[in-house]
Design a protein around this motif. Structure first.
Motif, PDB file in Angstrom:
ATOM      1  N   ILE A  72     -12.650 -25.772 -40.377  1.00 32.27           N
ATOM      2  CA  ILE A  72     -11.773 -26.337 -41.336  1.00 32.27           C
ATOM      3  C   ILE A  72     -11.068 -27.594 -41.253  1.00 32.27           C
ATOM      4  N   ILE A  73     -10.754 -27.839 -40.040  1.00 31.49           N
ATOM      5  CA  ILE A  73     -10.180 -29.229 -39.830  1.00 31.49           C
ATOM      6  C   ILE A  73     -11.306 -30.283 -39.847  1.00 31.49           C
ATOM      7  N   ALA A  74     -12.624 -29.946 -39.458  1.00 27.36           N
ATOM      8  CA  ALA A  74     -13.740 -30.902 -39.684  1.00 27.36           C
ATOM      9  C   ALA A  74     -13.949 -31.271 -41.095  1.00 27.36           C
ATOM     10  N   ASP A  75     -14.034 -30.108 -41.810  1.00 29.51           N
ATOM     11  CA  ASP A  75     -14.198 -30.326 -43.289  1.00 29.51           C
ATOM     12  C   ASP A  75     -13.180 -31.174 -44.040  1.00 29.51           C
ATOM     13  N   PHE A  76     -11.778 -31.006 -43.608  1.00 31.69           N
ATOM     14  CA  PHE A  76     -10.654 -31.788 -44.066  1.00 31.69           C
ATOM     15  C   PHE A  76     -11.015 -33.279 -43.835  1.00 31.69           C
ATOM     16  N   GLU A  77     -11.225 -33.514 -42.396  1.00 36.19           N
ATOM     17  CA  GLU A  77     -11.390 -34.942 -42.025  1.00 36.19           C
ATOM     18  C   GLU A  77     -12.409 -35.598 -42.654  1.00 36.19           C
ATOM     19  N   LYS A  78     -13.507 -34.720 -43.227  1.00 39.35           N
ATOM     20  CA  LYS A  78     -14.656 -35.306 -43.905  1.00 39.35           C
ATOM     21  C   LYS A  78     -14.179 -35.703 -45.299  1.00 39.35           C
ATOM     22  N   LYS A  79     -13.404 -35.124 -46.088  1.00 38.48           N
ATOM     23  CA  LYS A  79     -12.752 -35.233 -46.981  1.00 38.48           C
ATOM     24  C   LYS A  79     -11.892 -36.465 -47.114  1.00 38.48           C
ATOM     25  N   TYR A  80     -11.049 -36.470 -46.199  1.00 44.24           N
ATOM     26  CA  TYR A  80     -10.135 -37.481 -46.003  1.00 44.24           C
ATOM     27  C   TYR A  80     -10.197 -38.153 -44.554  1.00 44.24           C
ATOM     28  N   PRO A  81     -11.009 -39.082 -44.611  1.00 44.23           N
ATOM     29  CA  PRO A  81     -11.497 -39.909 -43.323  1.00 44.23           C
ATOM     30  C   PRO A  81     -10.217 -40.651 -42.999  1.00 44.23           C
ATOM     31  N   ASP A  82      -9.298 -40.955 -43.642  1.00 44.76           N
ATOM     32  CA  ASP A  82      -8.176 -41.612 -43.267  1.00 44.76           C
ATOM     33  C   ASP A  82      -6.690 -40.813 -42.651  1.00 44.76           C
ATOM     34  N   ILE A  83      -7.271 -39.595 -42.607  1.00 45.85           N
ATOM     35  CA  ILE A  83      -6.475 -38.606 -41.755  1.00 45.85           C
ATOM     36  C   ILE A  83      -7.127 -37.924 -40.739  1.00 45.85           C
ATOM     37  N   THR A  84      -6.370 -38.018 -39.263  1.00 41.93           N
ATOM     38  CA  THR A  84      -6.837 -37.290 -38.216  1.00 41.93           C
ATOM     39  C   THR A  84      -5.641 -36.377 -38.133  1.00 41.93           C
ATOM     40  N   VAL A  85      -6.453 -34.851 -37.840  1.00 36.06           N
ATOM     41  CA  VAL A  85      -5.672 -33.753 -37.499  1.00 36.06           C
ATOM     42  C   VAL A  85      -5.837 -33.408 -35.828  1.00 36.06           C
ATOM     43  N   LYS A  86      -4.588 -33.234 -35.373  1.00 32.85           N
ATOM     44  CA  LYS A  86      -4.652 -33.200 -33.858  1.00 32.85           C
ATOM     45  C   LYS A  86      -4.355 -31.636 -33.633  1.00 32.85           C
ATOM     46  N   TYR A  87      -5.291 -30.856 -33.222  1.00 31.50           N
ATOM     47  CA  TYR A  87      -5.404 -29.500 -33.194  1.00 31.50           C
ATOM     48  C   TYR A  87      -4.491 -28.924 -31.856  1.00 31.50           C
ATOM     49  N   VAL A  88      -3.472 -27.880 -31.906  1.00 28.50           N
ATOM     50  CA  VAL A  88      -3.009 -27.494 -30.550  1.00 28.50           C
ATOM     51  C   VAL A  88      -3.088 -25.974 -30.908  1.00 28.50           C
ATOM     52  N   GLY A  89      -3.710 -25.224 -30.013  1.00 28.24           N
ATOM     53  CA  GLY A  89      -4.116 -23.660 -30.108  1.00 28.24           C
ATOM     54  C   GLY A  89      -2.592 -22.944 -29.218  1.00 28.24           C
ATOM     55  N   ILE A  90      -1.989 -22.173 -29.970  1.00 30.28           N
ATOM     56  CA  ILE A  90      -0.918 -21.434 -29.093  1.00 30.28           C
ATOM     57  C   ILE A  90      -1.180 -20.134 -29.301  1.00 30.28           C
ATOM     58  N   PRO A  91      -1.501 -19.281 -28.094  1.00 31.69           N
ATOM     59  CA  PRO A  91      -1.478 -17.709 -28.029  1.00 31.69           C
ATOM     60  C   PRO A  91      -0.627 -17.195 -28.864  1.00 31.69           C
ATOM     61  N   ALA A  92      -0.800 -16.228 -29.827  1.00 37.16           N
ATOM     62  CA  ALA A  92       0.131 -15.392 -30.560  1.00 37.16           C
ATOM     63  C   ALA A  92       1.666 -15.073 -29.929  1.00 37.16           C
ATOM     64  N   ALA A  93       1.306 -14.470 -28.728  1.00 37.72           N
ATOM     65  CA  ALA A  93       2.450 -14.056 -28.124  1.00 37.72           C
ATOM     66  C   ALA A  93       3.474 -15.083 -27.575  1.00 37.72           C
ATOM     67  N   ALA A  94       2.994 -16.237 -27.648  1.00 39.84           N
ATOM     68  CA  ALA A  94       3.782 -17.194 -27.120  1.00 39.84           C
ATOM     69  C   ALA A  94       4.421 -17.998 -28.416  1.00 39.84           C
ATOM     70  N   ALA A  95       3.879 -18.025 -29.546  1.00 41.07           N
ATOM     71  CA  ALA A  95       4.208 -18.926 -30.596  1.00 41.07           C
ATOM     72  C   ALA A  95       5.683 -18.950 -30.850  1.00 41.07           C
TER      73      ALA A  95
END
Length: 451
Positions: A72-95
Motif C-alpha cells: 500500500i505504501i508503494a502504491d501511495f508513493e507512486k501516486k504521491y511521489p513528493d511524499i515518503t512514508v517511513k514504515y515502522v512495524g510493531i508487534p500487536a502485543a507491544a503496540a
C-alpha cells in the motif's frame, strides 16, 4: 491466531503507571526502532505542514501485516511521489506500551494503526487528532460502513471520531452442512432454528453434539453476543446503568448456558478458541460460534463442502442484534508536523482499491463499502455474509464499552472464572449478570468522574 479472535483481549486498555525502569526500557526500544522520525509528544499541537515530504507510519500489527502495508505504501508513493512514508512495524502485543511510552517521552508517528481495544486510552491522553471535519470533506465521506464508524466513535469514548476504520471481524456461526442435511435441518439463521438444531443433532451415545460453547479464555464477549442477540436489547447502557442484567438478558443467558453438557461436550468449560475450534474440526459437533478468523482451519479439516459460515442468528422477525467487534483503523496524531500529508495517506489506504487489497490479505471485512462489494468477497460466502450483516439495515450493534479502562479486567480475569461456575451450575445466570452489572456500573461512574 487472528488478533481479533478474542474480542478485547491481548492488548490491555486499563491505564497503568509505567515504572522508571519500564519507561526507560521501552523508550530505549522506541528510539532504537524509530530514530528521530516521530512527530513529537502528546502535548505538541503539531501543524498541517506542506502536504509533502516525509511522514512516519506505525503498523500496530507488524510482522503479520507488514507485507500488505508495504504494498500500500508503494502504491501511495507512486501516486504521491513528493511524499515518503517511513514504515515502522510493531508487534500487536507491544503496540499499547509503545504508544504509551511515546506519548510520555516523545517520538509519536504522524499516522498509526490504533485498534478500538486501545483507542480510548490513546485518545484520553490527548494524543489523537479529531477526524470528523476531515472526513466530512473527504472523498471517503459516505463510502465507509456507518456501523463501523459508530463503533470507532463509541470506542473513542464519545461522539468524536479518532479512528478511520479499515476493517472488522464479525461473529460467525459455523455449521456442519453434512450433519444438517442428514438430519433434514434448515440453516440455523434464527435463534429458534439454532436451539432446535442443537437438540436434534445431539446424540451423546454416539458422542455427537449439537453445538459447542466457549467456556475458557475469551468466553465473555461471545456469551454477551448470544445474550443480546436473543433479548433484542440494542443498547449496553440505559443512562449510566448497564442493561446487561436486564431480565430479558438473564433469561437469554440462562437458556444459552443450559445447553452445556446437554447439547455440548463437557470439555467446553475449559475450552479457549483454539481448543474449541480443534474440537469442532475433528468431531461430530453441529455448530460453532466463532468468527471469520477460523475459516482456514475449517477448510483444512473438513473441506469446502462439509461446512458453512453464516452471521450469528437473528430474531424470528429478521432483526439482527450483535455486540461490537474490535475494529482496526488508522489514526492521525495530534503532534504531527505534517498532518496534511498524513491525512492523504489515511484517505488513500482506506480508498476502494487499497482497502479491498488490505482486507483480502487480512481475511477481514472492509470498512469501505465499495470494497465490500468486490469480487473476492463474493467468492468468499462467509465474508460476504458478514459484510452484509455489518452493513445491513436490520442490524443493530450493541457497543461494548471498550473505552472503560477496566473493561479488559472486567471482561476477562474478573468474570471468566465465574462464567465457568455458571456453566457448572454453581451460580445462576442472574447472580452472574448482577455481579457483572455492578462492576460495570462502578467502572462507568469512575470513568465519567475522571474524564
Amino acid at each position: 491466531m487472528n488478533r481479533n479472535s478474542i474480542r478485547g483481549s491481548g492488548i490491555p486498555t486499563g491505564r497503568r503507571p509505567l515504572t522508571a525502569v519500564a519507561l526507560g526500557s521501552v523508550l530505549a526500544l522506541t528510539v532504537t526502532a524509530c530514530g528521530d522520525n516521530g512527530s513529537g509528544s502528546a502535548g505538541d499541537k503539531g501543524s498541517e505542514g506542506s502536504g509533502t515530504g516525509s511522514i512516519t507510519f506505525w503498523d500496530d500489527n507488524g510482522g503479520v501485516r507488514t507485507d500488505i502495508w508495504k504494498q500500500i505504501i508503494a502504491d501511495f508513493e507512486k501516486k504521491y511521489p513528493d511524499i515518503t512514508v517511513k514504515y515502522v512495524g510493531i508487534p500487536a502485543a507491544a503496540a499499547q506500551s509503545k504508544y504509551d511510552t511515546a506519548i510520555q517521552g516523545g517520538g509519536l508517528p504522524d499516522v498509526g494503526g490504533v485498534g478500538t481495544a486501545m483507542l480510548a486510552e490513546v485518545a484520553a491522553q490527548n494524543a489523537l487528532e479529531p477526524l470528523d471535519s476531515r472526513l466530512a470533506k473527504s472523498t471517503l465521506n459516505g463510502r465507509l460502513s456507518q456501523n463501523l464508524v459508530d463503533v470507532s466513535k463509541a470506542a473513542g469514548g464519545g461522539s468524536t471520531l479518532y479512528q478511520v476504520p479499515t476493517s472488522a471481524n464479525n461473529g460467525t456461526l459455523w455449521y456442519r452442512t453434512d450433519l444438517f442435511k442428514k438430519a433434514g435441518l434448515a440453516a440455523p439463521t434464527t435463534w429458534s432454528a439454532f436451539y432446535a438444531a442443537a437438540d436434534k443433532l445431539t446424540d451423546q451415545g454416539r458422542n455427537a453434539f449439537g453445538c459447542t460453547i466457549r467456556g475458557g479464555a475469551g468466553s465473555i464477549a461471545p456469551a454477551l453476543d448470544a445474550v443480546y442477540g436473543q433479548s433484542g436489547i440494542t443498547s449496553f447502557w440505559n443512562g449510566d446503568r448497564t442493561t446487561v442484567d436486564d431480565p430479558k438478558n438473564v433469561a437469554a443467558l440462562a437458556r444459552y448456558v443450559a445447553l452445556y453438557k446437554k447439547d455440548t461436550p463437557s470439555a467446553d468449560v475449559n475450552n479457549d478458541f483454539t481448543k474449541m475450534v480443534a474440537q469442532w474440526d475433528s468431531g461430530t459437533i453441529g455448530m460453532l460460534s466463532h468468527n471469520l478468523g477460523s475459516y482456514q482451519d475449517h477448510l483444512k479439516a473438513l473441506g469446502k463442502d462439509r461446512f458453512r459460515g453464516v452471521p450469528n442468528p437473528t430474531l424470528d422477525d429478521g432483526t439482527r442484534v450483535q455486540v461490537s467487534n474490535p475494529v482496526d483503523g488508522l489514526s492521525l496524531f495530534r503532534s504531527s508536523k505534517n498532518k496534511a500529508a498524513a491525512w492523504k495517506f489515511i484517505e488513500f489506504a482506506v480508498s476502494h482499491e487499497e482497502n479491498s487489497k488490505f482486507n483480502e490479505s487480512a481475511g477481514q471485512v472492509p470498512a469501505n463499502t465499495e470494497a465490500a462489494k468486490d469480487a473476492w468477497i463474493q467468492r468468499s460466502e462467509p465474508t460476504k455474509l458478514a459484510a452484509d450483516a455489518l452493513n445491513g439495515a436490520n442490524t443493530k450493534i450493541v457497543q461494548l464499552p471498550y473505552y472503560l479502562p477496566d473493561w479488559n479486567t472486567i471482561s476477562k480475569s474478573d468474570n471468566e472464572p465465574d462464567f465457568q461456575k455458571l456453566l457448572l451450575g454453581k451460580v445462576s445466570a442472574k447472580q452472574f449478570l448482577d455481579t457483572l452489572a455492578d462492576q460495570l456500573n462502578k467502572a462507568q461512574a469512575d470513568w465519567k468522574k475522571n474524564r
